[in-house]
Design a protein around this motif. Structure first.
Motif, PDB file in Angstrom:
ATOM      1  N   GLY A 172       0.815  -1.203   0.000  1.00 23.24           N
ATOM      2  CA  GLY A 172       0.000   0.000   0.000  1.00 23.24           C
ATOM      3  C   GLY A 172       0.850   1.256   0.000  1.00 23.24           C
ATOM      4  O   GLY A 172       2.084   1.202  -0.068  1.00 23.24           O
ATOM      5  N   GLN A 203      -4.338   0.058  -4.838  1.00 23.25           N
ATOM      6  CA  GLN A 203      -5.248   0.420  -3.746  1.00 23.25           C
ATOM      7  C   GLN A 203      -6.542   0.998  -4.301  1.00 23.25           C
ATOM      8  O   GLN A 203      -6.514   1.889  -5.143  1.00 23.25           O
ATOM      9  N   LYS A 260      -9.839   2.863  -2.999  1.00 23.68           N
ATOM     10  CA  LYS A 260     -10.320   3.562  -1.809  1.00 23.68           C
ATOM     11  C   LYS A 260     -11.538   4.428  -2.135  1.00 23.68           C
ATOM     12  O   LYS A 260     -11.450   5.360  -2.934  1.00 23.68           O
ATOM     13  N   LEU A 298      -6.816  -3.619  -1.211  1.00 22.93           N
ATOM     14  CA  LEU A 298      -5.471  -3.648  -1.777  1.00 22.93           C
ATOM     15  C   LEU A 298      -5.331  -4.927  -2.596  1.00 22.93           C
ATOM     16  O   LEU A 298      -5.446  -6.035  -2.064  1.00 22.93           O
TER      17      LEU A 298
END
Length: 344
Positions: free
Chosen positions: A99, A153, A155, A178
């Motif tokens: 990450g 990643q 998000k 992830l």
């Protein structure tokens, strides 16, 4: 002979609190949904194993390829997803980070994951719908055989606006998915890790003095099952002053580990020292390094201060424990006397 249940209950509670102090914690249950987002890995033909949950691709130098993820939005409103690509690196406790991080890159990293793999920075998914996100991979023609590792990643963007005061007074938990990506370029089966010690140095971490061993894995392959033994002695002496050992570590390809070893309780003073560092892997590989380092007067004084602070903190804790022990014994004695009096 009638027992009072209230006294017995209080007695039981006091004993439980004495021997089993209450610990409260918050746990995040694992789930396949974050803020309405879920995803699916769309495996291509060159995927090594389609049950992994991440991309593990067999590739050749100069190869270009597009792979894809399918993102799902279970909300009744559109969902914005921020996408970030990260190169795999090794953190200070010997774990591989896929990450976002500020970890150091090794100078041997010539084919950086973030230069080879590209994806859109943001994706908007309509309400109760899905969207396919394409990730392009472009390997240089000169890319040598080896592993190139990183992570994608995903998000969800929190669009809730708050003023500065609200931001100060509110704790926001942000979670993200992830997805790992491993590119196997050419024949990687015969590549072995190669470790080297870059330097040892003294620095502060979390307000305490540490000896750091900065070590590189200069080959495009993971170092698996690492164990590190650090022995410290006075310079030009044979007797070890202390030993430090850490097992079950792992290093990413072409990465650096900056291993911290706390010195606060080691009884070191200002002067010259020698560190003997021995590293082993689960493939019976072994590396040994010898490096001198110096603790100056300022650093030595900080070690003394830390030792004094530890002792100062320890005494009140022992006193508090003794107080609760005495209190519990007193409660037990009083209850016992009352119960005995009732029996009579």
């Amino acid at each position: 002979m009638k027992k009072n249940p209230v006294y017995l209950l209080l007695l039981l509670i006091s004993l439980v609190l004495l021997f089993n102090p209450v610990i409260s914690f918050a746990a995040q249950e694992s789930a396949n949904l974050i803020n309405g987002l879920s995803y699916e890995v769309l495996y291509p033909e060159n995927q090594k194993n389609k049950n992994l949950g991440y991309f593990d691709l067999k590739m050749e130098s100069g190869q270009e390829q597009i792979v894809a993820l399918k993102l799902y939005n279970s909300l009744s409103k559109e969902l914005t997803i921020q996408i970030q690509l990260n190169t795999a690196k090794t953190n200070s406790i010997g774990k591989v980070e896929y990450g976002p991080n500020n970890l150091e890159k090794d100078s041997s990293l010539t084919n950086d994951f973030i230069n080879i793999v590209k994806a859109p920075e943001k994706v908007v998914i309509p309400p109760n719908s899905s969207k396919k996100v394409e990730v392009s991979i472009s390997l240089p023609k000169t890319a040598p055989a080896g592993l190139i590792a990183g992570g994608i990643q995903l998000k969800p963007v929190n669009e809730h606006k708050m003023d500065n005061k609200s931001k100060k007074d509110t704790v926001i938990n942000e979670f993200a998915f992830l997805v790992g990506v491993l590119l196997r370029v050419g024949d990687t089966t015969k590549i072995q890790p190669e470790l080297k010690l870059n330097k040892t140095y003294i620095a502060f971490k979390d307000g305490k003095s540490h000896l750091f061993a900065n070590i590189s894995n200069s080959r495009p392959v993971y170092t698996e099952g690492m164990s590190i033994m650090v022995q410290v002695r006075k310079a030009n002496k044979q007797k070890n002053l202390f030993e430090y050992r850490k097992d079950n570590m792992r290093m990413a390809p072409n990465s650096v580990i900056d291993l911290p070893i706390e010195l606060a309780d080691k009884g070191l003073t200002a002067g010259k020292y020698t560190a003997q560092i021995t590293i082993k892997s689960n493939k019976d590989a072994r590396w040994s390094f010898t490096e001198d380092f110096t603790i100056n007067t300022l650093e030595a004084n900080s070690l003394i201060t830390t030792r004094v602070e530890k002792k100062s903190v320890g005494r009140p804790l022992l006193g508090l424990l003794f107080f609760f022990l005495c209190l519990s014994l007193l409660i037990f004695f009083v209850m016992y006397k009352r119960i005995r009096h009732k029996k009579i």
